[in-house]
Design a protein around this motif. Structure first.
Motif, PDB file in Angstrom:
ATOM      1  N   TRP A  82     -40.872  32.574  99.861  1.00 14.08           N
ATOM      2  CA  TRP A  82     -40.545  32.668  98.433  1.00 14.08           C
ATOM      3  C   TRP A  82     -39.051  32.466  98.208  1.00 14.08           C
ATOM      4  O   TRP A  82     -38.647  31.806  97.252  1.00 14.08           O
ATOM      5  N   PHE A  83     -38.193  33.042  99.078  1.00  8.99           N
ATOM      6  CA  PHE A  83     -36.757  32.814  98.972  1.00  8.99           C
ATOM      7  C   PHE A  83     -36.450  31.317  99.022  1.00  8.99           C
ATOM      8  O   PHE A  83     -35.638  30.806  98.249  1.00  8.99           O
ATOM      9  N   PHE A  84     -37.095  30.622  99.952  1.00  8.29           N
ATOM     10  CA  PHE A  84     -36.870  29.182 100.093  1.00  8.29           C
ATOM     11  C   PHE A  84     -37.343  28.424  98.857  1.00  8.29           C
ATOM     12  O   PHE A  84     -36.605  27.601  98.302  1.00  8.29           O
ATOM     13  N   TYR A  85     -38.547  28.719  98.417  1.00  7.57           N
ATOM     14  CA  TYR A  85     -39.118  28.008  97.267  1.00  7.57           C
ATOM     15  C   TYR A  85     -38.292  28.236  96.005  1.00  7.57           C
ATOM     16  O   TYR A  85     -37.980  27.283  95.276  1.00  7.57           O
ATOM     17  N   SER A  86     -37.943  29.486  95.727  1.00  7.11           N
ATOM     18  CA  SER A  86     -37.220  29.801  94.498  1.00  7.11           C
ATOM     19  C   SER A  86     -35.813  29.213  94.523  1.00  7.11           C
ATOM     20  O   SER A  86     -35.340  28.677  93.504  1.00  7.11           O
ATOM     21  N   GLU A  87     -35.147  29.289  95.667  1.00  2.85           N
ATOM     22  CA  GLU A  87     -33.804  28.707  95.751  1.00  2.85           C
ATOM     23  C   GLU A  87     -33.867  27.190  95.607  1.00  2.85           C
ATOM     24  O   GLU A  87     -33.033  26.579  94.923  1.00  2.85           O
ATOM     25  N   ALA A  88     -34.855  26.566  96.248  1.00  6.39           N
ATOM     26  CA  ALA A  88     -34.983  25.111  96.175  1.00  6.39           C
ATOM     27  C   ALA A  88     -35.259  24.655  94.751  1.00  6.39           C
ATOM     28  O   ALA A  88     -34.623  23.721  94.253  1.00  6.39           O
ATOM     29  N   SER A  91     -32.132  25.097  92.598  1.00  3.52           N
ATOM     30  CA  SER A  91     -31.084  24.136  92.948  1.00  3.52           C
ATOM     31  C   SER A  91     -31.435  22.734  92.478  1.00  3.52           C
ATOM     32  O   SER A  91     -30.583  22.007  91.950  1.00  3.52           O
ATOM     33  N   ILE A  92     -32.696  22.348  92.669  1.00  2.00           N
ATOM     34  CA  ILE A  92     -33.123  21.009  92.256  1.00  2.00           C
ATOM     35  C   ILE A  92     -33.041  20.854  90.741  1.00  2.00           C
ATOM     36  O   ILE A  92     -32.655  19.802  90.230  1.00  2.00           O
ATOM     37  N   THR A  93     -33.379  21.920  90.004  1.00  2.00           N
ATOM     38  CA  THR A  93     -33.372  21.849  88.540  1.00  2.00           C
ATOM     39  C   THR A  93     -32.012  21.449  87.992  1.00  2.00           C
ATOM     40  O   THR A  93     -31.915  20.674  87.033  1.00  2.00           O
ATOM     41  N   GLY A  94     -30.950  21.950  88.593  1.00  2.00           N
ATOM     42  CA  GLY A  94     -29.614  21.651  88.081  1.00  2.00           C
ATOM     43  C   GLY A  94     -28.870  20.575  88.841  1.00  2.00           C
ATOM     44  O   GLY A  94     -27.667  20.379  88.607  1.00  2.00           O
ATOM     45  N   ILE A 167     -39.766  17.344  87.805  1.00  2.00           N
ATOM     46  CA  ILE A 167     -40.016  17.573  86.377  1.00  2.00           C
ATOM     47  C   ILE A 167     -38.877  18.360  85.751  1.00  2.00           C
ATOM     48  O   ILE A 167     -38.291  17.944  84.734  1.00  2.00           O
ATOM     49  N   THR A 168     -38.528  19.492  86.349  1.00  2.00           N
ATOM     50  CA  THR A 168     -37.529  20.376  85.740  1.00  2.00           C
ATOM     51  C   THR A 168     -36.139  19.750  85.731  1.00  2.00           C
ATOM     52  O   THR A 168     -35.376  19.935  84.780  1.00  2.00           O
ATOM     53  N   SER A 169     -35.779  19.009  86.777  1.00  2.00           N
ATOM     54  CA  SER A 169     -34.447  18.392  86.819  1.00  2.00           C
ATOM     55  C   SER A 169     -34.313  17.303  85.762  1.00  2.00           C
ATOM     56  O   SER A 169     -33.250  17.161  85.125  1.00  2.00           O
ATOM     57  N   MET A 178     -33.579  24.594  80.322  1.00  2.00           N
ATOM     58  CA  MET A 178     -34.656  24.522  81.303  1.00  2.00           C
ATOM     59  C   MET A 178     -34.318  25.313  82.562  1.00  2.00           C
ATOM     60  O   MET A 178     -35.180  25.982  83.142  1.00  2.00           O
ATOM     61  N   SER A 179     -33.050  25.263  82.985  1.00  2.00           N
ATOM     62  CA  SER A 179     -32.654  26.015  84.180  1.00  2.00           C
ATOM     63  C   SER A 179     -32.833  27.513  83.968  1.00  2.00           C
ATOM     64  O   SER A 179     -33.226  28.239  84.891  1.00  2.00           O
ATOM     65  N   ASN A 180     -32.563  27.987  82.733  1.00  2.00           N
ATOM     66  CA  ASN A 180     -32.772  29.404  82.426  1.00  2.00           C
ATOM     67  C   ASN A 180     -34.254  29.753  82.416  1.00  2.00           C
ATOM     68  O   ASN A 180     -34.656  30.829  82.889  1.00  2.00           O
ATOM     69  N   ILE A 181     -35.066  28.845  81.885  1.00  2.99           N
ATOM     70  CA  ILE A 181     -36.509  29.074  81.856  1.00  2.99           C
ATOM     71  C   ILE A 181     -37.067  29.147  83.271  1.00  2.99           C
ATOM     72  O   ILE A 181     -37.895  30.012  83.588  1.00  2.99           O
ATOM     73  N   VAL A 182     -36.595  28.249  84.124  1.00  5.30           N
ATOM     74  CA  VAL A 182     -37.037  28.256  85.523  1.00  5.30           C
ATOM     75  C   VAL A 182     -36.660  29.574  86.196  1.00  5.30           C
ATOM     76  O   VAL A 182     -37.461  30.178  86.910  1.00  5.30           O
ATOM     77  N   GLY A 183     -35.427  30.034  85.956  1.00  7.29           N
ATOM     78  CA  GLY A 183     -34.988  31.301  86.549  1.00  7.29           C
ATOM     79  C   GLY A 183     -35.843  32.473  86.107  1.00  7.29           C
ATOM     80  O   GLY A 183     -36.219  33.332  86.919  1.00  7.29           O
ATOM     81  N   ILE A 184     -36.170  32.515  84.807  1.00  4.22           N
ATOM     82  CA  ILE A 184     -37.016  33.597  84.279  1.00  4.22           C
ATOM     83  C   ILE A 184     -38.418  33.519  84.871  1.00  4.22           C
ATOM     84  O   ILE A 184     -39.000  34.540  85.275  1.00  4.22           O
ATOM     85  N   CYS A 185     -38.962  32.308  84.940  1.00  2.00           N
ATOM     86  CA  CYS A 185     -40.306  32.133  85.502  1.00  2.00           C
ATOM     87  C   CYS A 185     -40.358  32.573  86.957  1.00  2.00           C
ATOM     88  O   CYS A 185     -41.348  33.175  87.406  1.00  2.00           O
ATOM     89  N   LEU A 186     -39.290  32.310  87.698  1.00  2.55           N
ATOM     90  CA  LEU A 186     -39.260  32.709  89.104  1.00  2.55           C
ATOM     91  C   LEU A 186     -39.135  34.229  89.245  1.00  2.55           C
ATOM     92  O   LEU A 186     -39.675  34.808  90.193  1.00  2.55           O
ATOM     93  N   GLN A 187     -38.421  34.862  88.311  1.00  4.95           N
ATOM     94  CA  GLN A 187     -38.324  36.325  88.355  1.00  4.95           C
ATOM     95  C   GLN A 187     -39.687  36.977  88.187  1.00  4.95           C
ATOM     96  O   GLN A 187     -40.010  37.962  88.864  1.00  4.95           O
ATOM     97  N   PHE A 188     -40.483  36.431  87.265  1.00  6.71           N
ATOM     98  CA  PHE A 188     -41.842  36.941  87.078  1.00  6.71           C
ATOM     99  C   PHE A 188     -42.787  36.394  88.143  1.00  6.71           C
ATOM    100  O   PHE A 188     -43.739  37.063  88.545  1.00  6.71           O
ATOM    101  N   GLY A 189     -42.512  35.171  88.578  1.00  2.33           N
ATOM    102  CA  GLY A 189     -43.421  34.483  89.499  1.00  2.33           C
ATOM    103  C   GLY A 189     -43.571  35.140  90.843  1.00  2.33           C
ATOM    104  O   GLY A 189     -44.601  34.967  91.506  1.00  2.33           O
TER     105      GLY A 189
END
Length: 271
Positions: A82-88, A91-94, A167-169, A178-189
């Protein structure tokens, strides 16, 4: 399909350039910081300690579903991917904003940037794999031949992050939040797959919840890491889940590449 084939060919052809840029990105993010490479481990390790304290031996005393296993040994194979997936994905989004000077160069194939970011995150992930292996040795866990299988599940997690990342990038260039949305989704995800908890606390009450949990493609990654590290099961022992995961990943990847290709001519204007 011709676009995908040409992209794969380009990746193979320029693999050395991708590796060099990924290494440069890794050094820029961590080696140049005040705490150096130590900062790379600090937040994830603190996260592991918090969850271990709350759910493990000093808090709720969660019992792992696998006998003769302490909670932290069961927890880590779920958190590490999960650390790898969320960081990747973050990072890719921005990445297009971060490397806007490359995006504006006509000669540079911008599809390489998400891959470069992914490779950079993969270098960090390799360190965490070593820490996980050291933890298992310290707790005298039985060694299985399936430990080698974590490379397959790492590849699966990488492809899932890259698929959503295209998609997100692309969207993030024009829709800055979008980067903020991704961060929030990962916090809940992080709570969607059974990383910190045993899924049977829900499935025993309602089998429908178990089906819903397994619809999350990251469930396959978490289950696979634990299969590899704790029970010695091979990925082909989950044929339905394997087909489902790769089906979802391929569809999302194709959608992401199509969207990325359509928006690519407008990236310079958006940046």
């Amino acid at each position: 399909m011709s676009y995908v084939i040409s992209l794969v060919t380009e990746i193979v052809k320029k693999r050395k350039m991708i590796a060099d840029l990924a290494l440069a990105d890794f050094r820029k993010r961590f080696v140049g910081s005040y705490f150096g490479i130590v900062w790379m481990f600090l937040q994830p390790l603190v996260t592991v300690l918090i969850y271990w304290f709350i759910f493990g031996e000093y808090g709720m005393r969660t019992v792992p579903p696998i006998t003769n296993t302490v909670y932290v040994v069961w927890l880590v194979p779920g958190l590490v991917p999960w650390f790898f997936y969320s960081e990747a994905l973050n990072s890719i989004t921005g990445c297009l904003q971060e490397y806007s000077y490359l995006v504006k160069k006509v000669v540079f194939k911008v599809e390489m940037l998400p891959i470069i970011k992914l490779m950079s995150c993969l270098m960090v992930h390799c360190f965490f794999l070593l820490i996980m292996l050291a933890l298992y040795v310290a707790y005298r866990q039985p060694v299985f031949a399936t430990w080698i299988q974590i490379f397959y599940y790492t590849f699966a997690a990488a492809m899932l992050a890259l698929a959503f990342g295209f998609i997100t990038s692309a969207v993030n260039v024009f829709f800055k939040v979008m980067s903020n949305i991704v961060g929030i989704c990962l916090q809940f995800g992080i709570w969607m797959p059974p990383i910190m908890y045993d899924e049977t606390i829900f499935t025993d009450r309602s089998p429908v919840i178990g089906i819903i949990l397994k619809l999350n493609p990251f469930y396959y990654i978490v289950a696979g890491y634990r299969d590899s590290m704790l029970t010695g099961n091979w990925f082909w022992e989950r044929p339905t889940m394997t087909l489902y995961f790769w089906g979802v990943t391929v569809v999302v990847m194709l959608v992401g590449l199509r969207m990325f290709k359509r928006l690519r001519p407008h990236f310079s204007d958006g940046l």
